[in-house]
Design an enzyme around this catalytic site. Structure first.
Site, PDB file in Angstrom:
ATOM      1  N   ASP A   1       5.382   1.567  -7.174  1.00  0.00           N
ATOM      2  CA  ASP A   1       6.013   0.415  -6.500  1.00  0.00           C
ATOM      3  C   ASP A   1       6.254  -0.890  -7.299  1.00  0.00           C
ATOM      4  O   ASP A   1       5.240  -1.273  -6.755  1.00  0.00           O
ATOM      5  CB  ASP A   1       5.511   0.468  -4.747  1.00  0.00           C
ATOM      6  CG  ASP A   1       5.940  -0.160  -3.873  1.00  0.00           C
ATOM      7  OD1 ASP A   1       7.386  -0.719  -3.587  1.00  0.00           O
ATOM      8  OD2 ASP A   1       5.056  -1.173  -2.803  1.00  0.00           O
TER       9      ASP A   1
ATOM     10  N   GLU B   1       9.063  -9.351  -4.436  1.00  0.00           N
ATOM     11  CA  GLU B   1       9.953  -8.738  -3.388  1.00  0.00           C
ATOM     12  C   GLU B   1       7.701  -8.560  -2.105  1.00  0.00           C
ATOM     13  O   GLU B   1       8.143  -8.378  -1.599  1.00  0.00           O
ATOM     14  CB  GLU B   1       9.829  -7.135  -3.640  1.00  0.00           C
ATOM     15  CG  GLU B   1      10.549  -6.332  -2.264  1.00  0.00           C
ATOM     16  CD  GLU B   1       9.118  -5.572  -1.777  1.00  0.00           C
ATOM     17  OE1 GLU B   1       8.979  -5.235  -0.903  1.00  0.00           O
ATOM     18  OE2 GLU B   1       8.265  -5.557  -2.300  1.00  0.00           O
TER      19      GLU B   1
END
Length: 339
Positions: free
Chosen positions: A168, A198
């Site tokens: 991720d 993010e």
């Protein structure tokens, strides 16, 4: 596939330079234009044969990790998480500070904890990073407050599965790089965007959308798998081996219906295995892309990953390969996609 190289780089949110430099070096001669914006996003552009629409493909370069917040008198380091990292996965793990200084996140041994301590979850304030220094002065020669700290996991691949850190979203970054490597040109103008921060508020993608003003965006993510021993099947979000996960809703965003149905339509047309992400927890850059500026019709395609936001994650390589194939076919659809 660039998974090994990408996952073994350090790129905690706000410190993505190693990852950005690696990607830039690999793709810059394969696209029409590449630039780095003021926030640190890497934007690669390939002109379309018709050029009537702009499509953004987005994957984030940053990973969860830590920052040094204090150097204690005994030479240990206090720290704070950057992004969502639970204390359950911290104690006893080897970390790397500023890409060079190794340390271990320490807590008292189980033998000297009383029963009350054993039953209570740890707080980050109880943990320290040990780097072998015996005093504050000695430690201060190696690290400083504000230094970045990352896990040190190496990539491994066996029996169709891969383990490593930061799938991720280095999995998404690798997918975009694989698409660029195919050297295809599509009807639409395509912007391959590798975004920053993010994990700490979907920040980089907001800057991207203001620069490009895309017609459509697809976020390529590493998402949580639910097939863990402690979870009953009805609580699974995704299952390793069932294909890329297509999101219909997550925290802060209901996916654009036309884009969602069009992604599924492409998967079905080309007999590509896929699954719906069944749990709506968590969020992605799609939410930011959808509500920034005039807004963008945004979808999400993800590689399922067990144990994300921890030192070691696991993916199924068939899921990864099918994600690449699905995105390739979406781009080949050209103006027919999401019309």
């Amino acid at each position: 596939m660039y998974l090994k190289e990408l996952t073994e780089l350090d790129g905690v949110s706000g410190n993505e330079q190693q990852v950005r430099d690696f990607i830039n070096q690999k793709i810059r001669d394969k696209v029409d234009e590449v630039k780095v914006d003021v926030l640190g996003n890497l934007i690669a552009y390939k002109k379309g044969t018709k050029g009537k629409r702009k499509i953004v493909l987005a994957a984030h370069m940053d990973e969860v990790g830590f920052m040094v917040t204090n150097i204690e008198e005994d030479g240990t380091l206090s720290f704070s998480p950057v992004g969502g990292v639970e204390t359950q996965v911290m104690a006893g793990k080897v970390v790397r500070i500023n890409g060079k200084v190794l340390g271990v996140i320490g807590y008292k041994a189980i033998h000297i904890q009383d029963r009350e301590q054993l039953l209570k979850p740890l707080s980050v304030e109880q943990l320290r990073i040990y780097i072998g220094a015996k005093s504050k002065d000695e430690a201060s020669k190696q690290v400083k407050i504000g230094d970045y700290v990352a896990f040190t996991t190496t990539f491994d691949q066996e029996n169709g599965r891969a383990t490593g850190k930061a799938f991720d979203d280095r999995a998404g970054c690798s997918v975009l790089m694989d698409l660029i490597d195919k050297n295809d040109r599509y009807e639409d103008d395509v912007y391959f965007t590798f975004v920053v921060q993010e994990e700490v508020g979907l920040r980089g993608s907001a800057v991207v959308v203001e620069q490009i003003h895309p017609d459509i965006a697809i976020v390529i993510e590493g998402t949580t798998a639910g097939d863990d021993p402690e979870l009953p099947e009805y609580q699974w979000a995704t299952h390793l081996g069932d294909g890329p996960a297509i999101t219909f809703m997550h925290r802060g965003y209901v996916v654009n219906k036309k884009v969602y149905e069009s992604i599924i339509g492409v998967a079905q047309k080309y007999s590509i295995a896929y699954q719906s992400k069944r749990r709506t927890a968590g969020g992605t850059d799609a939410a930011r892309l959808a509500r920034t500026g005039a807004g963008t019709a945004a979808g999400v395609v993800s590689v399922p990953s067990r144990y994300i936001h921890s030192p070691v994650s696991m993916i199924d390589l068939n899921d990864y390969n099918n994600t690449v194939l699905l995105l390739q076919k979406i781009l080949e659809e050209g103006e027919a996609f999401a019309r």
